[in-house]
Motif scaffolding. Structure first.
Motif, PDB file in Angstrom:
ATOM      1  N   PRO A   5       0.695  -1.157  -0.139  1.00  0.00           N
ATOM      2  CA  PRO A   5       0.191   0.219   0.171  1.00  0.00           C
ATOM      3  C   PRO A   5       0.830   1.230   0.096  1.00  0.00           C
ATOM      4  O   PRO A   5       1.989   1.242   0.563  1.00  0.00           O
ATOM      5  CB  PRO A   5      -0.764  -0.044   1.318  1.00  0.00           C
ATOM      6  CG  PRO A   5      -0.179  -1.133   2.181  1.00  0.00           C
ATOM      7  CD  PRO A   5       0.871  -1.819   1.352  1.00  0.00           C
ATOM      8  N   ASN A   6       0.295   2.250  -0.665  1.00  0.00           N
ATOM      9  CA  ASN A   6       1.244   3.528  -0.850  1.00  0.00           C
ATOM     10  C   ASN A   6       0.172   4.539  -0.729  1.00  0.00           C
ATOM     11  O   ASN A   6      -0.695   4.714  -1.332  1.00  0.00           O
ATOM     12  CB  ASN A   6       1.906   3.512  -2.045  1.00  0.00           C
ATOM     13  CG  ASN A   6       2.871   4.542  -2.122  1.00  0.00           C
ATOM     14  OD1 ASN A   6       3.936   4.707  -1.443  1.00  0.00           O
ATOM     15  ND2 ASN A   6       3.019   5.679  -2.885  1.00  0.00           N
ATOM     16  N   ILE A  31       1.818  -2.566 -10.852  1.00  0.00           N
ATOM     17  CA  ILE A  31       1.488  -1.180 -10.141  1.00  0.00           C
ATOM     18  C   ILE A  31       0.395  -0.919 -10.505  1.00  0.00           C
ATOM     19  O   ILE A  31       0.084  -0.789 -12.070  1.00  0.00           O
ATOM     20  CB  ILE A  31       2.596  -0.138 -10.537  1.00  0.00           C
ATOM     21  CG1 ILE A  31       4.081  -0.529 -10.062  1.00  0.00           C
ATOM     22  CG2 ILE A  31       2.285   1.153  -9.966  1.00  0.00           C
ATOM     23  CD1 ILE A  31       5.137   0.145 -10.374  1.00  0.00           C
ATOM     24  N   ILE A  32      -0.638  -0.480  -9.789  1.00  0.00           N
ATOM     25  CA  ILE A  32      -2.016   0.163 -10.289  1.00  0.00           C
ATOM     26  C   ILE A  32      -2.174   1.475  -9.508  1.00  0.00           C
ATOM     27  O   ILE A  32      -1.766   1.556  -8.461  1.00  0.00           O
ATOM     28  CB  ILE A  32      -3.008  -1.032  -9.783  1.00  0.00           C
ATOM     29  CG1 ILE A  32      -2.821  -2.414 -10.289  1.00  0.00           C
ATOM     30  CG2 ILE A  32      -4.590  -0.364 -10.041  1.00  0.00           C
ATOM     31  CD1 ILE A  32      -3.846  -3.193 -10.015  1.00  0.00           C
ATOM     32  N   THR A  33      -2.295   2.519 -10.187  1.00  0.00           N
ATOM     33  CA  THR A  33      -2.398   3.908  -9.641  1.00  0.00           C
ATOM     34  C   THR A  33      -3.371   4.410 -10.648  1.00  0.00           C
ATOM     35  O   THR A  33      -3.545   4.154 -11.756  1.00  0.00           O
ATOM     36  CB  THR A  33      -1.155   4.453  -9.679  1.00  0.00           C
ATOM     37  OG1 THR A  33      -1.008   5.719  -8.932  1.00  0.00           O
ATOM     38  CG2 THR A  33      -0.303   4.656 -11.001  1.00  0.00           C
ATOM     39  N   ARG A  34      -3.612   5.828 -10.149  1.00  0.00           N
ATOM     40  CA  ARG A  34      -4.597   6.618 -10.708  1.00  0.00           C
ATOM     41  C   ARG A  34      -3.744   8.020 -11.228  1.00  0.00           C
ATOM     42  O   ARG A  34      -2.937   8.404 -10.323  1.00  0.00           O
ATOM     43  CB  ARG A  34      -5.708   7.194  -9.899  1.00  0.00           C
ATOM     44  CG  ARG A  34      -7.016   7.214 -10.749  1.00  0.00           C
ATOM     45  CD  ARG A  34      -8.247   7.600  -9.831  1.00  0.00           C
ATOM     46  NE  ARG A  34      -8.968   6.255  -9.571  1.00  0.00           N
ATOM     47  CZ  ARG A  34      -9.466   5.762 -10.515  1.00  0.00           C
ATOM     48  NH1 ARG A  34      -9.916   5.908 -11.564  1.00  0.00           N
ATOM     49  NH2 ARG A  34     -10.219   4.763 -10.093  1.00  0.00           N
ATOM     50  N   ASN A  35      -3.642   8.544 -12.538  1.00  0.00           N
ATOM     51  CA  ASN A  35      -2.844   9.720 -12.673  1.00  0.00           C
ATOM     52  C   ASN A  35      -3.699  10.983 -12.279  1.00  0.00           C
ATOM     53  O   ASN A  35      -4.923  11.026 -11.657  1.00  0.00           O
ATOM     54  CB  ASN A  35      -2.346   9.656 -13.894  1.00  0.00           C
ATOM     55  CG  ASN A  35      -3.408   9.865 -15.220  1.00  0.00           C
ATOM     56  OD1 ASN A  35      -4.348  10.399 -14.819  1.00  0.00           O
ATOM     57  ND2 ASN A  35      -3.005   9.952 -16.201  1.00  0.00           N
ATOM     58  N   ILE A  36      -3.120  11.903 -12.336  1.00  0.00           N
ATOM     59  CA  ILE A  36      -3.704  13.291 -11.992  1.00  0.00           C
ATOM     60  C   ILE A  36      -5.018  13.598 -12.774  1.00  0.00           C
ATOM     61  O   ILE A  36      -6.022  14.294 -12.413  1.00  0.00           O
ATOM     62  CB  ILE A  36      -2.823  14.592 -12.204  1.00  0.00           C
ATOM     63  CG1 ILE A  36      -2.043  14.742 -13.757  1.00  0.00           C
ATOM     64  CG2 ILE A  36      -1.651  14.518 -11.021  1.00  0.00           C
ATOM     65  CD1 ILE A  36      -1.462  16.075 -13.656  1.00  0.00           C
ATOM     66  N   TYR A  37      -5.191  12.899 -14.107  1.00  0.00           N
ATOM     67  CA  TYR A  37      -6.391  13.370 -14.896  1.00  0.00           C
ATOM     68  C   TYR A  37      -7.499  12.155 -14.458  1.00  0.00           C
ATOM     69  O   TYR A  37      -8.592  12.202 -14.979  1.00  0.00           O
ATOM     70  CB  TYR A  37      -6.171  13.047 -16.272  1.00  0.00           C
ATOM     71  CG  TYR A  37      -5.140  13.952 -16.840  1.00  0.00           C
ATOM     72  CD1 TYR A  37      -4.958  15.258 -16.723  1.00  0.00           C
ATOM     73  CD2 TYR A  37      -3.869  13.400 -16.935  1.00  0.00           C
ATOM     74  CE1 TYR A  37      -4.141  16.105 -17.077  1.00  0.00           C
ATOM     75  CE2 TYR A  37      -2.693  14.324 -17.356  1.00  0.00           C
ATOM     76  CZ  TYR A  37      -3.100  15.524 -17.507  1.00  0.00           C
ATOM     77  OH  TYR A  37      -1.714  16.426 -17.866  1.00  0.00           O
ATOM     78  N   GLY A  38      -7.277  11.157 -13.467  1.00  0.00           N
ATOM     79  CA  GLY A  38      -8.187  10.256 -12.943  1.00  0.00           C
ATOM     80  C   GLY A  38      -8.050   8.983 -13.771  1.00  0.00           C
ATOM     81  O   GLY A  38      -8.831   8.106 -13.479  1.00  0.00           O
ATOM     82  N   ASP A  39      -7.250   9.179 -14.674  1.00  0.00           N
ATOM     83  CA  ASP A  39      -7.091   7.623 -15.464  1.00  0.00           C
ATOM     84  C   ASP A  39      -6.448   6.663 -14.465  1.00  0.00           C
ATOM     85  O   ASP A  39      -5.571   6.991 -13.814  1.00  0.00           O
ATOM     86  CB  ASP A  39      -6.191   7.644 -16.660  1.00  0.00           C
ATOM     87  CG  ASP A  39      -6.681   8.831 -17.608  1.00  0.00           C
ATOM     88  OD1 ASP A  39      -7.852   8.897 -17.901  1.00  0.00           O
ATOM     89  OD2 ASP A  39      -5.709   9.629 -18.074  1.00  0.00           O
TER      90      ASP A  39
END
Ligand SMILES: C[S@@+](CC[C@H](N)C(=O)[O-])C[C@H]1O[C@@H](n2cnc3c(N)ncnc32)[C@H](O)[C@@H]1O
Length: 273
Positions: A5-6, A31-39
């Motif tokens: 978790p991060n 790695i699963i993350t969301r970028n600043i545009y919500g993608d």
């Protein structure tokens, strides 16, 4: 399967390294993350920076000099890469200081000449390189000798061998707060003079196919604006062309003296108007 978790969007180098992300042969790391545009971004990690090794190659060396300021090994590595070295090439660091560029060159099988105005720095670089050879079992050629970069004459063998010049030039005095305009003017003039003389001195001595990757100083003021060395606008007159025409600045947010990375090739000296 395990979950790391991060809390922040960017995974820190320490978290990646300490969790061995991308370094296990039998597993894959997603790695699963969301970028600043919500993608939603799904990626596989292929490796991490070895921060322990960088720390050893920086703080673990026998000789350091805080006043001269030492190039972080990671930046030395980036600059060597930008200069396009291949194993067995010979590079030259004419402002070698404690020898960080020579060290990072040896670690990737690149031979290196180092020179510096200061005898003390030559003895530091020599001791550090003996430590590199022992600690990392490197066996490349290296040599360090005292010389003024503004007047040094390369030997015939050096002229033939050297295909990259990689260095962090003289950066002027360190500042913990932005200097007065008068002081800044003095330091900029001094650095500009030394670095221009150095570039002029080596122009006729280096091979026409040489790539230069040099870190020069740029000074940040209270508003975050940078004063650049005047010679950057005069490179054509000095006989060089910039092959990466981008503002490559390396600094901490609050650092006054930043390093500006220039990647150059020799060119014909442009006639003054
Ligand atoms: C910013 S330090 C380089 C530090 C080096 N990259 C390291 O990792 O330790 C600049 C170096 O330039 C040297 N220097 C200053 N003027 C010089 C000159 N005219 N010719 C050669 N070296 C010079 C200084 O002695 C100093 O070691």
């Amino acid at each position: 399967m395990r979950l790391i978790p991060n809390k922040t969007a960017a995974l820190s180098t320490a978290t990646s390294h300490n969790n061995k992300l991308g370094r296990s042969e039998a597993k894959i790391e997603i790695i699963i993350t969301r970028n600043i545009y919500g993608d939603l971004i799904i990626a596989e990690s292929h490796g991490t920076q070895n921060i322990n090794s960088y720390a050893q190659r920086d703080r673990g060396r026998p000789k350091r000099d805080a006043f001269v300021g030492m190039l972080p090994p990671k930046l030395a590595q980036i600059m060597i890469n930008l200069s396009g070295t291949k194993p067995d090439d010979y590079l030259w660091d004419p402002f070698c200081g404690t020898g960080t560029v020579l060290q990072e060159a040896a670690l990737i099988g690149v031979n290196a000449y180092g020179s510096d105005l200061s005898d003390k720095m030559i003895s530091y670089a020599t001791e550090n390189m003996s430590w590199v050879e022992k600690t990392f079992s490197t066996n490349t050629f290296w040599q360090a000798h005292q010389a003024d970069a503004t007047s040094v004459k390369l030997t015939g063998e050096q002229k033939k061998r050297i295909s990259q010049v990689v260095c962090e030039t003289y950066l002027g005095q360190p500042f913990s707060a932005p200097p007065s305009p008068e002081k800044l003017h003095e330091v900029v003039g001094n650095c500009n003079h030394i670095i221009s003389d150095f570039l002029q001195n080596i122009h006729s001595q280096i091979r026409p196919d040489t790539t230069l990757c040099i870190a020069v100083p740029a000074w940040q003021n209270h508003e975050g604006k940078f004063t650049h060395l005047p010679l950057i606008k005069n490179l054509k007159k000095l006989g060089y062309q910039q092959i990466i025409d981008k503002n490559l600045l390396y600094h901490r947010e609050d650092q006054v003296v930043a390093r500006e990375i220039l990647v150059l090739k020799p060119a014909d000296i442009a006639k003054t108007a």
